[in-house]
Scaffold this motif. Sequence first.
Motif, PDB file in Angstrom:
ATOM      1  N   ALA A  53       3.432  -0.122  -2.266  1.00 30.06           N
ATOM      2  CA  ALA A  53       3.148  -0.506  -3.649  1.00 30.06           C
ATOM      3  C   ALA A  53       4.392  -0.331  -4.518  1.00 30.06           C
ATOM      4  CB  ALA A  53       1.992   0.320  -4.195  1.00 30.06           C
ATOM      5  N   GLY A  59       6.714  -2.961  -3.450  1.00 27.22           N
ATOM      6  CA  GLY A  59       6.247  -4.253  -3.935  1.00 27.22           C
ATOM      7  C   GLY A  59       6.605  -4.500  -5.383  1.00 27.22           C
ATOM      8  N   PHE A  60       6.525  -3.462  -6.199  1.00 30.70           N
ATOM      9  CA  PHE A  60       6.899  -3.579  -7.603  1.00 30.70           C
ATOM     10  C   PHE A  60       8.379  -3.926  -7.747  1.00 30.70           C
ATOM     11  CE2 PHE A  60       8.246  -1.257 -11.556  1.00 30.70           C
ATOM     12  CZ  PHE A  60       7.665  -2.131 -12.456  1.00 30.70           C
ATOM     13  N   VAL A 104      -1.181  -3.911  -5.894  1.00 36.14           N
ATOM     14  CA  VAL A 104      -0.686  -2.576  -5.564  1.00 36.14           C
ATOM     15  C   VAL A 104      -1.873  -1.702  -5.187  1.00 36.14           C
ATOM     16  CG1 VAL A 104       1.444  -2.689  -6.873  1.00 36.14           C
ATOM     17  CG2 VAL A 104      -0.641  -2.005  -8.029  1.00 36.14           C
ATOM     18  N   VAL A 131      -4.683  -3.742  -9.248  1.00 32.65           N
ATOM     19  CA  VAL A 131      -4.585  -2.407  -8.660  1.00 32.65           C
ATOM     20  C   VAL A 131      -5.840  -2.149  -7.833  1.00 32.65           C
ATOM     21  CG1 VAL A 131      -4.397   0.063  -9.123  1.00 32.65           C
ATOM     22  CG2 VAL A 131      -3.187  -1.581 -10.565  1.00 32.65           C
ATOM     23  N   ILE A 191      -1.059  -8.276 -12.263  1.00 33.54           N
ATOM     24  CA  ILE A 191      -1.106  -7.112 -11.374  1.00 33.54           C
ATOM     25  C   ILE A 191      -2.560  -6.738 -11.133  1.00 33.54           C
ATOM     26  CG2 ILE A 191      -0.602  -4.649 -11.118  1.00 33.54           C
ATOM     27  CD1 ILE A 191       1.954  -5.005 -12.627  1.00 33.54           C
ATOM     28  N   TRP A 227      -0.751   1.119 -14.458  1.00 35.53           N
ATOM     29  CA  TRP A 227      -0.021  -0.057 -13.979  1.00 35.53           C
ATOM     30  C   TRP A 227      -0.045  -1.192 -15.007  1.00 35.53           C
ATOM     31  CZ3 TRP A 227       3.224  -0.987 -10.038  1.00 35.53           C
ATOM     32  CH2 TRP A 227       3.237  -0.117  -8.944  1.00 35.53           C
ATOM     33  N   HIS A 249       0.841  -1.197   0.000  1.00 33.57           N
ATOM     34  CA  HIS A 249       0.000   0.000   0.000  1.00 33.57           C
ATOM     35  C   HIS A 249       0.873   1.243   0.000  1.00 33.57           C
ATOM     36  CE1 HIS A 249      -3.379   2.628   0.621  1.00 33.57           C
ATOM     37  NE2 HIS A 249      -2.773   3.163   1.667  1.00 33.57           N
ATOM     38  N   ARG A 307      -1.391   3.859  -4.984  1.00 32.08           N
ATOM     39  CA  ARG A 307      -0.201   4.463  -5.589  1.00 32.08           C
ATOM     40  C   ARG A 307      -0.332   4.442  -7.108  1.00 32.08           C
ATOM     41  NH1 ARG A 307       3.771   7.994  -3.948  1.00 32.08           N
ATOM     42  NH2 ARG A 307       5.441   7.957  -5.501  1.00 32.08           N
TER      43      ARG A 307
END
Length: 250
Positions: free
Chosen positions: A98, A101-102, A120, A194, A192, A211, A94, A123
């Motif tokens: 985020a 995390g990427f 994610v 979002v 992914i 994203w 978060h 963000r």
Amino acid sequence: MSGDPRGSLWVRRFRPRPNAPVRLVCLPHAGGSASFFAELPDLLGEEVEVLAVQYPGRQDRRGEPFAPSMDALARDVVAALLPWTDRPLAVFGHSLGAVLGFEVARGLRAAGRPPAALFVSGRRAPSRQRPERAHLLDDDGLLREVRALSGTDSRVFADEELVRMVLPAIRADYRIVESHRSAPEPLLDCPITVLTGADDPKVTAEEAAAWQEHTTSAFDLVTFPGGHFYLTAHAAPVAHLIAATLTGVP
């Protein structure tokens, strides 16, 4: 695994689920800590084991220096997570988490342990930059910035000692996320998802949808009512979405 000293500082396992088919590692927001996710295991159910990352410089790691950069933090988190990749591992982050995390997902892939999925939250996509300088504000200005996101209990601001304890971590985290620029390559090859708040001042609908440019796999965008910390009011539906995505249960 739970006693592995390589991950003991970094990885918190609030409710061990040795038979869960998948793990979800959770990365907190700026100024946040692993305990932010302490209730998530109960919401996700028995099919998902939750691991939460504790950044240096807060709570029981207060005596350690803050991470010098996002890249350095990502490298340390990847190293701490590798012992936990004997089962499929998904990543949830978060806000600052985020971005982290990427980069962690990229690091896991480079180590030959690609994540099962990346979630994610709160963000904009790495390819969408905004000028951000909150970490350069004075203490009052930084506190106003954090209050505007409604991410910290107002009672914290009434306690001067707590403010002094939390503010250095917030500033350090803002510094690394505001100064970070993700390289355009490599793209991820995991799905992914979002998650965003409809009224989040930090993320527009276009910035959230962007994203999709960062993976060659599946993409989903889910919008919840609320602002930057929409997930505190919608913890149950957020958990249901994550669990359904990871286990294939509608």
